[in-house]
Motif scaffolding. Structure first.
Motif, PDB file in Angstrom:
ATOM      1  N   GLY A 122      17.546  89.664  41.683  1.00 44.23           N
ATOM      2  CA  GLY A 122      17.227  90.979  42.194  1.00 44.23           C
ATOM      3  C   GLY A 122      16.626  90.992  43.579  1.00 44.23           C
ATOM      4  O   GLY A 122      16.517  92.048  44.198  1.00 44.23           O
ATOM      5  N   SER A 123      16.242  89.817  44.084  1.00 41.67           N
ATOM      6  CA  SER A 123      15.624  89.741  45.408  1.00 41.67           C
ATOM      7  C   SER A 123      16.533  89.065  46.422  1.00 41.67           C
ATOM      8  O   SER A 123      16.729  89.574  47.532  1.00 41.67           O
ATOM      9  CB  SER A 123      14.288  88.988  45.322  1.00 41.67           C
ATOM     10  N   ARG A 158      23.766  97.942  46.604  1.00 40.08           N
ATOM     11  CA  ARG A 158      22.841  97.482  47.648  1.00 40.08           C
ATOM     12  C   ARG A 158      23.511  97.530  49.023  1.00 40.08           C
ATOM     13  O   ARG A 158      22.873  97.843  50.020  1.00 40.08           O
ATOM     14  CB  ARG A 158      22.373  96.058  47.354  1.00 40.08           C
ATOM     15  N   GLN A 159      24.794  97.187  49.066  1.00 39.13           N
ATOM     16  CA  GLN A 159      25.524  97.246  50.329  1.00 39.13           C
ATOM     17  C   GLN A 159      25.597  98.680  50.833  1.00 39.13           C
ATOM     18  O   GLN A 159      25.368  98.958  52.022  1.00 39.13           O
ATOM     19  CB  GLN A 159      26.933  96.682  50.135  1.00 39.13           C
ATOM     20  N   GLU A 179      19.534  92.411  54.145  1.00 40.83           N
ATOM     21  CA  GLU A 179      18.126  91.995  54.088  1.00 40.83           C
ATOM     22  C   GLU A 179      17.915  90.942  52.999  1.00 40.83           C
ATOM     23  O   GLU A 179      17.152  89.990  53.184  1.00 40.83           O
ATOM     24  CB  GLU A 179      17.237  93.212  53.813  1.00 40.83           C
ATOM     25  N   MET A 180      18.604  91.089  51.870  1.00 45.69           N
ATOM     26  CA  MET A 180      18.515  90.083  50.812  1.00 45.69           C
ATOM     27  C   MET A 180      18.980  88.724  51.324  1.00 45.69           C
ATOM     28  O   MET A 180      18.380  87.694  51.021  1.00 45.69           O
ATOM     29  CB  MET A 180      19.361  90.508  49.614  1.00 45.69           C
ATOM     30  N   GLU A 228      18.878  87.636  54.415  1.00 46.49           N
ATOM     31  CA  GLU A 228      17.888  87.094  55.352  1.00 46.49           C
ATOM     32  C   GLU A 228      16.719  86.452  54.601  1.00 46.49           C
ATOM     33  O   GLU A 228      16.224  85.385  54.976  1.00 46.49           O
ATOM     34  CB  GLU A 228      17.379  88.199  56.279  1.00 46.49           C
ATOM     35  N   ILE A 229      16.281  87.090  53.522  1.00 47.65           N
ATOM     36  CA  ILE A 229      15.187  86.532  52.718  1.00 47.65           C
ATOM     37  C   ILE A 229      15.620  85.207  52.095  1.00 47.65           C
ATOM     38  O   ILE A 229      14.859  84.232  52.060  1.00 47.65           O
ATOM     39  CB  ILE A 229      14.759  87.535  51.625  1.00 47.65           C
ATOM     40  N   LEU A 230      16.854  85.165  51.603  1.00 42.95           N
ATOM     41  CA  LEU A 230      17.388  83.931  51.023  1.00 42.95           C
ATOM     42  C   LEU A 230      17.409  82.817  52.056  1.00 42.95           C
ATOM     43  O   LEU A 230      17.020  81.671  51.760  1.00 42.95           O
ATOM     44  CB  LEU A 230      18.795  84.187  50.483  1.00 42.95           C
ATOM     45  N   TYR A 231      17.864  83.124  53.256  1.00 47.20           N
ATOM     46  CA  TYR A 231      17.924  82.114  54.322  1.00 47.20           C
ATOM     47  C   TYR A 231      16.531  81.552  54.623  1.00 47.20           C
ATOM     48  O   TYR A 231      16.354  80.329  54.745  1.00 47.20           O
ATOM     49  CB  TYR A 231      18.524  82.722  55.591  1.00 47.20           C
TER      50      TYR A 231
END
Length: 369
Positions: free
Chosen positions: A303-304, A327-328, A335-336, A338-341
């Motif tokens: 979910g994140s 979400r798209q 944004e998800m 970017e957080i993953l990266y």
């Protein structure tokens, strides 16, 4: 310390990438790659500065290379044999017996599932593979969960070192392949799945999930990879009426650029250790939908930074895809990614891969003295 890595050399998936990126971290005189086939794997390894020796087999049952490998190990004074994959592991039994070399392996997949859908021959090979896996001096597990799997096979946990896979993370995304070259349009919601076309990779689960999504919002799927069930998968897409939405791209050397062209990365395997494909997706800032295998929960926060669904659950997979599409539409999917990266690049570097691997080698050598 001098390490000989042995693998068939016919691999095209994550194990090939893992071996090449690992050996790049060691000097040419510290680590040598031995393969049983001349081809793209050996060529790529040489292009990356890795000393690569070919011990060609006339067939997979050709055992004449074993004595050549024994002589090579002795003449070059290798101190560690590091095998990858079922065939190399089987050969390791003989090489260990003849040379006494310290023998380790990285288990890239569940040995109990390597030969599914292979009939009686597969059952024989599975039994031999399970026997070999229990004979090593040391093991690398690419997640804590996979370490536990090895222990469940009866392997002493003190012999197992968790070493997370690593890749080179870049500061910028790759330049995406133009979508029209891949058979999709700019407005399409695009999925990328990088995986061998093998039963264990769960492609049919993804097909069923896509079929469950209304045609008006059905995503397009880019399949990167080749394998023994390609014809079977093509027939399945035709049966489900997904021909226009599933694109078989075959083996590609531009995986980063394909991920960069996608909105979402997929993994649907029934069993994995810690897939490098997911790190490659993370490097391109692409969120992930994955089955709950191996160490994926150590990377993907449900979910994140993506979605984690049960193995073989097409309905749950379809719901995750629907949520990603929402979400798209809401402008949150990027944004998800970017957080993953940010999370992946801080934890799964090549530096940690080298340090942990080298430490395990040295620990095992000290133990043998």
């Amino acid at each position: 310390m001098k390490v000989l890595h042995l693998i068939t050399g016919a691999e095209t998936g994550g194990s090939r990438k893992h071996v090449i990126t690992l050996l790049e971290q060691f000097g040419r005189e510290e680590a040598v790659l031995a393969v049983m086939h001349e081809g793209p794997f050996a060529e790529e390894a040489r292009a990356n500065g890795i000393r690569t020796e070919v011990f060609a087999q006339s067939s997979r049952y050709d055992l004449s290379i074993l004595n050549k490998l024994v002589q090579f190990i002795r003449s070059e004074n290798f101190t560690i044999l590091h095998t990858h994959g079922p065939r190399a592991n089987l050969f390791g039994i003989y090489l260990k017996k003849k040379t006494g070399i310290c023998w380790v392996t990285t288990v890239h997949s569940d040995p109990a599932l390597d030969f599914v859908k292979s009939g009686i021959k597969g059952k024989v090979f599975t039994a031999l593979s399970m026997y070999a896996v229990k004979k090593m001096d040391g093991y690398f597990a690419v997640s804590e969960r996979f370490k536990q799997n090895l222990m469940n096979l009866g392997i002493d946990g003190r012999k197992i070192q968790t070493v997370y896979n690593g890749i080179h993370f870049t500061d910028e995304k790759a330049a995406p392949v133009p979508r029209r070259e891949l058979g999709v349009e700019e407005a399409d919601f695009v999925l990328a799945m990088v995986a061998r076309l093998h039963p264990i990779k769960g492609h049919t689960v993804v097909f069923e999930a896509m079929k469950a999504i209304d045609e008006a919002e059905r995503p397009h799927l880019l399949l990167v990879g080749d394998g023994p069930i390609k014809a079977e998968l093509e027939k399945e897409t035709a049966r489900l009426g997904l021909d226009s939405h599933v694109h078989f791209l075959g083996f590609r050397s531009d995986v980063d650029q394909i991920y960069a062209a996608a909105d979402l990365a997929l993994l649907a395997s029934y069993s994995e250790s810690f897939p490098l494909a997911l790190l490659e997706a993370a490097n391109q800032r692409v969120p992930i939908v994955t089955t709950d295998v191996g160490g994926v929960k150590e990377l993907v926060e449900d979910g994140s930074t993506g979605w984690v669904v049960p193995v073989k659950d097409a309905a749950a997979y379809a719901e995750a895809l629907r949520q990603a599409i929402r979400r798209q539409e809401e402008g949150q999917l990027q944004e998800m990614g970017e957080i993953l990266y940010q999370y992946a690049s801080s934890r799964y570097s090549l530096e940690q891969l080298e340090e942990a691997t080298r430490a395990q080698y040295e620990r095992l050598l000290r133990k043998q003295k």
